[in-house]
Design a protein around this motif. Structure first.
Motif, short mmCIF file in Angstrom:
data_model
loop_
_atom_site.label_atom_id
_atom_site.label_comp_id
_atom_site.label_asym_id
_atom_site.label_seq_id
_atom_site.Cartn_x
_atom_site.Cartn_y
_atom_site.Cartn_z
N VAL A 1 12.33 -54.93 -46.83
CA VAL A 1 12.79 -56.21 -47.37
C VAL A 1 13.61 -56.00 -48.63
N ILE A 2 13.14 -55.14 -49.52
CA ILE A 2 13.87 -54.86 -50.76
C ILE A 2 15.24 -54.28 -50.45
N HIS A 3 15.29 -53.33 -49.54
CA HIS A 3 16.57 -52.71 -49.16
C HIS A 3 17.51 -53.73 -48.54
N ALA A 4 17.00 -54.60 -47.69
CA ALA A 4 17.83 -55.63 -47.05
C ALA A 4 18.44 -56.56 -48.10
N PHE A 5 17.64 -56.98 -49.08
CA PHE A 5 18.18 -57.85 -50.12
C PHE A 5 19.25 -57.14 -50.94
N ILE A 6 19.03 -55.89 -51.28
CA ILE A 6 20.02 -55.14 -52.07
C ILE A 6 21.32 -54.97 -51.28
N ILE A 7 21.22 -54.54 -50.05
CA ILE A 7 22.41 -54.29 -49.22
C ILE A 7 23.18 -55.58 -48.96
N ASN A 8 22.49 -56.65 -48.59
CA ASN A 8 23.19 -57.89 -48.28
C ASN A 8 23.75 -58.56 -49.53
N ASP A 9 23.12 -58.35 -50.68
CA ASP A 9 23.66 -58.88 -51.92
C ASP A 9 24.98 -58.19 -52.27
N LYS A 10 25.06 -56.88 -52.06
CA LYS A 10 26.31 -56.16 -52.29
C LYS A 10 27.41 -56.67 -51.37
N TYR A 11 27.07 -56.95 -50.13
CA TYR A 11 28.04 -57.45 -49.15
C TYR A 11 28.58 -58.82 -49.59
N ILE A 12 27.71 -59.70 -50.03
CA ILE A 12 28.12 -61.03 -50.47
C ILE A 12 28.99 -60.96 -51.71
N LYS A 13 28.62 -60.11 -52.66
CA LYS A 13 29.42 -59.98 -53.89
C LYS A 13 30.80 -59.40 -53.59
N LEU A 14 30.90 -58.51 -52.62
CA LEU A 14 32.18 -57.92 -52.27
C LEU A 14 33.17 -58.96 -51.81
N PHE A 15 32.72 -59.90 -50.99
CA PHE A 15 33.62 -60.91 -50.46
C PHE A 15 33.71 -62.14 -51.34
N ARG A 16 32.83 -62.31 -52.29
CA ARG A 16 32.90 -63.44 -53.20
C ARG A 16 34.04 -63.27 -54.20
N LYS A 17 34.39 -62.02 -54.52
CA LYS A 17 35.46 -61.73 -55.49
C LYS A 17 36.83 -62.12 -54.94
N SER A 18 37.02 -62.00 -53.63
CA SER A 18 38.35 -62.24 -53.07
C SER A 18 38.62 -63.71 -52.82
#
Length: 59
Positions: A42-59
């Motif tokens: 669960v911790i890994h999933a939150f970390i990985i998916n948070d990075k994915y969301i932040k990557l596309f939120r910048k553009s």
């Protein structure tokens, strides 16, 4: 979409990672962590998916 990913992160962490990344190394790592213990997955999933969301939120 974001709420459904959060729910999947809690219930089925490998499925949430698979939806974002497919069957790549992040999925396999999460699957292994979930098999070793649900909390690390669960911790890994939150970390990985948070990075994915932040990557596309910048553009």
């Amino acid at each position: 979409m974001k709420l459904s990913i959060v729910i999947l992160n809690l219930i089925l962490p490998p499925v949430a990672v698979y939806i974002k990344y497919g069957a790549k190394k992040f999925f396999l790592v999460n699957l292994l962590l979930t098999c070793l213990g649900w909390i690390p997955g669960v911790i890994h999933a939150f970390i990985i998916n948070d990075k994915y969301i932040k990557l596309f939120r910048k553009s």
